[in-house]
Design an enzyme around this catalytic site. Structure first.
Site, PDB file in Angstrom:
ATOM      1  N   GLY A 103       0.809  -1.231   0.000  1.00 38.28           N
ATOM      2  CA  GLY A 103       0.000   0.000   0.000  1.00 38.28           C
ATOM      3  C   GLY A 103       0.830   1.264   0.000  1.00 38.28           C
ATOM      4  N   ARG A 106       3.659   6.024   2.158  1.00 37.35           N
ATOM      5  CA  ARG A 106       4.055   7.430   2.347  1.00 37.35           C
ATOM      6  C   ARG A 106       3.573   8.303   1.196  1.00 37.35           C
ATOM      7  NH1 ARG A 106      10.482   7.581   1.139  1.00 37.35           N
ATOM      8  NH2 ARG A 106      10.585   5.884  -0.351  1.00 37.35           N
ATOM      9  N   ASP A 138       8.166   5.678   8.389  1.00 40.02           N
ATOM     10  CA  ASP A 138       7.721   6.940   8.987  1.00 40.02           C
ATOM     11  C   ASP A 138       6.859   7.770   8.042  1.00 40.02           C
ATOM     12  OD1 ASP A 138       9.569   7.697   7.127  1.00 40.02           O
ATOM     13  OD2 ASP A 138      10.989   8.594   8.540  1.00 40.02           O
ATOM     14  N   GLY A 139       6.659   7.278   6.818  1.00 42.21           N
ATOM     15  CA  GLY A 139       5.822   8.011   5.873  1.00 42.21           C
ATOM     16  C   GLY A 139       6.519   9.191   5.226  1.00 42.21           C
ATOM     17  N   ARG A 203      -1.151  -0.063  -9.826  1.00 46.56           N
ATOM     18  CA  ARG A 203      -0.020  -0.953 -10.119  1.00 46.56           C
ATOM     19  C   ARG A 203      -0.522  -2.387 -10.261  1.00 46.56           C
ATOM     20  NH1 ARG A 203       3.658   1.964  -6.708  1.00 46.56           N
ATOM     21  NH2 ARG A 203       2.689   3.994  -6.470  1.00 46.56           N
ATOM     22  N   ASP A 273       4.686  -4.233  -7.257  1.00 43.52           N
ATOM     23  CA  ASP A 273       4.025  -3.025  -6.732  1.00 43.52           C
ATOM     24  C   ASP A 273       4.608  -1.776  -7.375  1.00 43.52           C
ATOM     25  OD1 ASP A 273       6.262  -4.042  -5.094  1.00 43.52           O
ATOM     26  OD2 ASP A 273       6.072  -2.140  -4.043  1.00 43.52           O
TER      27      ASP A 273
HETATM   28  P1  AMP Z   1       9.219   0.823  -2.799  1.00 38.91           P
HETATM   29  O1  AMP Z   1       9.685  -0.544  -3.201  1.00 38.91           O
HETATM   30  O2  AMP Z   1      10.287   1.760  -2.407  1.00 38.91           O
HETATM   31  O3  AMP Z   1       8.327   1.411  -3.846  1.00 38.91           O
HETATM   32  O4  AMP Z   1       8.337   0.687  -1.455  1.00 38.91           O
HETATM   33  C1  AMP Z   1       7.742  -0.509  -1.033  1.00 38.91           C
HETATM   34  C2  AMP Z   1       6.709  -0.238   0.020  1.00 38.91           C
HETATM   35  O5  AMP Z   1       7.289   0.379   1.171  1.00 38.91           O
HETATM   36  C3  AMP Z   1       5.572   0.673  -0.397  1.00 38.91           C
HETATM   37  O6  AMP Z   1       4.397   0.154   0.166  1.00 38.91           O
HETATM   38  C4  AMP Z   1       5.937   2.003   0.218  1.00 38.91           C
HETATM   39  O7  AMP Z   1       4.806   2.793   0.459  1.00 38.91           O
HETATM   40  C5  AMP Z   1       6.589   1.562   1.509  1.00 38.91           C
HETATM   41  N1  AMP Z   1       7.536   2.545   2.045  1.00 38.91           N
HETATM   42  C6  AMP Z   1       8.751   2.865   1.570  1.00 38.91           C
HETATM   43  N2  AMP Z   1       9.337   3.811   2.333  1.00 38.91           N
HETATM   44  C7  AMP Z   1       8.467   4.116   3.324  1.00 38.91           C
HETATM   45  C8  AMP Z   1       8.480   5.023   4.444  1.00 38.91           C
HETATM   46  N3  AMP Z   1       9.518   5.811   4.698  1.00 38.91           N
HETATM   47  N4  AMP Z   1       7.398   5.050   5.234  1.00 38.91           N
HETATM   48  C9  AMP Z   1       6.339   4.266   4.995  1.00 38.91           C
HETATM   49  N5  AMP Z   1       6.262   3.397   3.990  1.00 38.91           N
HETATM   50  C10 AMP Z   1       7.311   3.315   3.145  1.00 38.91           C
HETATM   51 MG    MG Z   2       6.785   1.473  -4.639  1.00 30.60          MG
END
Ligand code: AMP
Ligand code: MG
Length: 526
Positions: A103, A106, A138-139, A203, A273
């Site tokens: 999901g 952030r 941390d979002g 996605r 994703d």
């Molecule tokens: P990514 O592969 O970087 O696109 O991220 C994978 C998942 O991790 C996604 O669901 C992002 O929303 C979540 N995510 C990445 N960094 C953060 C963060 N700093 N805080 C919260 N969720 C994160």
């Molecule tokens: Mg992503």
């Protein structure tokens, strides 16, 4: 409040089932495709950069960006009328394994903006604070990764590569703590927020999650929404419709990846994703651009061991991801695997056609198998990979050879300049041999050599967002100097133009950048 604010629709959240709870804590969300969530305000929003071409497309007046209130909206501290923020619920396969619910952890969609032409696009803040999908995160997002996403989204668009866009980059005035090298040394870094723009950020993973949970009704609802708004040319819902849709997504994904290969872009995290249902480049994380043409290269240190997402693997991984989407759609295909196999076949065909077409165009040819173009291209790619050779410089240099009045007998200086170090005699000889055959082949084109060369300049960019360039802009921005960021943004709007006054930014990677973090290798920390 300025009068010329855009209008917002509420399509995604208005038409699709949402989360009954508005609780912010990280949790599993069932039976819903999104959760209502507001951005968490930041201390001191400041607009660092915005995309003028995109603002124009969206009908946003430039004067709006001089208004402090706009920075507050673009950093999540206030909303324009009609905005109704939400985070989307999706899952995904990460590095080959099913990861369950992920999901928008952030990212928060502010609303769906109505463009002057009537089309709707989502405005989404990345780094806008926690959501129910934040898990342990941390979002938030740091300046370095946000600047990279902002610049690269716009650079890709101007290269003609399908992509989500980036409207703005804002500093938050807050500190974000990251362990950049995952070595137990967390450091405070400046926080930032990018405002991303796309018709939809759906996605593959949005479809995988309800399917994995056996919630076929929710999967069907989402598929019908997607067809209605984004694939309206397809017939009304039925198993053959979903088969045709999967086929279309497969073809778009294949063509997208062929385009990445042709410009030397490595996404770095091709998890399901991070694959757009529209065939857009999405989620710029530890991406990179090839300096030396090396099929085994990946910018992502998290992937350094297995190199799953290395440059040369991208086409195969795209196929693997389409297969995951196909598997997720099986309940809509009445369990019939045949359409999935057909989609994979379509992917292979579309990739081969798009990749040969693009690489042939890079060497000035209209691909003709009967003239031996397949072998000519393969020999070139093997030759390029054999010695560290700058991909962008090489193809750009080739155009000048196309115009030589007689067959080349040496490697021209412009071509030699693409090598990162001295090469063996035999390699030079093989290069000259290839050049001679290629030069002769260009003479069979119906166009004059000058036209062949001009066409090559239109597909071989002079300027790409080399990793060391992005890092230079990051170092300066962190020190308070935004000039390199603004300069790069402007140059990358015209990547095929000579722009001789900026020639030093078209250079191959300097020696100091070879092993510098951010220039050669990036972690997922962002
Ligand atoms: P990514 O592969 O970087 O696109 O991220 C994978 C998942 O991790 C996604 O669901 C992002 O929303 C979540 N995510 C990445 N960094 C953060 C963060 N700093 N805080 C919260 N969720 C994160
Ligand atoms: Mg992503």
């Amino acid at each position: 409040m300025p009068a010329n604010l855009p209008r917002f629709a509420r399509r995604f959240a208005g038409e699709l089932p949402g989360d009954a709870s508005t609780e912010l804590r990280s949790r599993q969300v069932h039976g819903a495709l999104w959760s209502e969530v507001s951005p968490t305000p930041v201390r001191a929003p400041r607009l660092l950069a915005f995309s003028r071409p995109l603002a124009r497309e969206l009908g946003l007046d430039e004067a709006l960006f001089a208004d402090r209130a706009t920075a507050e909206v673009l950093a999540g501290n206030r909303l324009w009328p009609g905005m109704a923020p939400f985070a989307a619920n999706y899952g995904g396969h990460q590095f080959g394994h099913w990861a369950g619910q992920l999901g928008d952890g952030r990212a928060i969609v502010l609303g769906e903006l109505e463009r002057p032409d009537g089309a709707l696009v989502e405005l989404q803040l990345k780094g806008a604070g926690p959501t129910p999908y934040s898990r342990a995160g941390d979002g938030r997002a740091v300046l370095r990764s946000s600047l990279r996403e902002f610049l690269c989204s716009e650079a890709m668009h101007h290269l003609g590569v399908p992509t989500t866009r980036a409207l703005s980059l804002c500093a938050t005035g807050d500190v974000v703590v990251r362990d950049m090298f995952y070595d137990g040394n967390p450091k405070p870094e400046p926080g930032a927020i990018v405002c991303r723009v796309a018709p939809t950020f759906l996605r593959f993973g949005n479809f995988e999650l309800p399917s994995a949970r056996g919630d076929v009704a929710l999967l069907r609802t989402l598929a019908e929404f997607t067809r209605r708004h984004f694939f309206a040319e397809l017939p009304p819902p039925s198993a053959p419709t979903w088969a045709a849709w999967l086929h279309e997504v497969a073809v778009r994904t294949a063509r997208l990846i062929a385009h990445w290969q042709a410009v030397g872009f490595v996404h770095g995290v091709m998890n399901t994703d991070n694959l757009s249902i529209l065939g857009l480049t999405i989620d710029y994380g530890p991406y990179g651009w090839l300096d030396g043409f090396d099929p085994g290269w990946t910018p992502n240190t998290t992937d350094a061991q297995h190199r799953r997402y290395a440059y040369g693997n991208q086409p195969g991984i795209g196929l693997w991801n389409v297969e995951r989407l196909g598997a997720a759609l099986l309940p809509l295909l009445d369990g019939d695997e045949e359409p999935v196999h057909a989609a994979l076949e379509a992917y292979r065909g579309a990739y081969a056609e798009a990749a040969t077409g693009r690489f042939a165009a890079k060497i000035g040819l209209t691909f003709e198998a009967a003239r031996g173009d397949g072998a000519l291209l393969q020999q070139l790619l093997d030759w390029l990979a054999a010695q560290e050779t700058d991909m962008t410089l090489f193809f750009r240099a080739l155009a000048s050879v196309a115009e030589l009045p007689a067959t080349p007998t040496t490697l021209p200086d412009a071509v030699q300049a693409a090598f990162y170090r001295a090469v063996p005699e035999a390699h030079t000889a093989a290069g000259v041999d290839w050049l001679r055959r290629w030069w002769a082949r260009t003479r069979q084109e119906p166009r004059a050599p000058a036209e062949v060369a001009a066409a090559m300049q239109r597909v071989n960019p002079k300027y790409v967002l080399r990793n060391w360039l992005a890092q230079t802009a990051i170092d300066a921005a962190e020190a308070g100097d935004l000039a390199p960021l603004h300069r790069l943004l402007a140059i990358l709007e015209r990547p095929f133009d000579e722009q001789p006054e900026h020639a030093e930014l078209a250079q191959k990677r300097p020696d100091w950048a070879r092993d510098k973090p951010g220039c050669s290798a990036l972690s997922c920390s962002s």
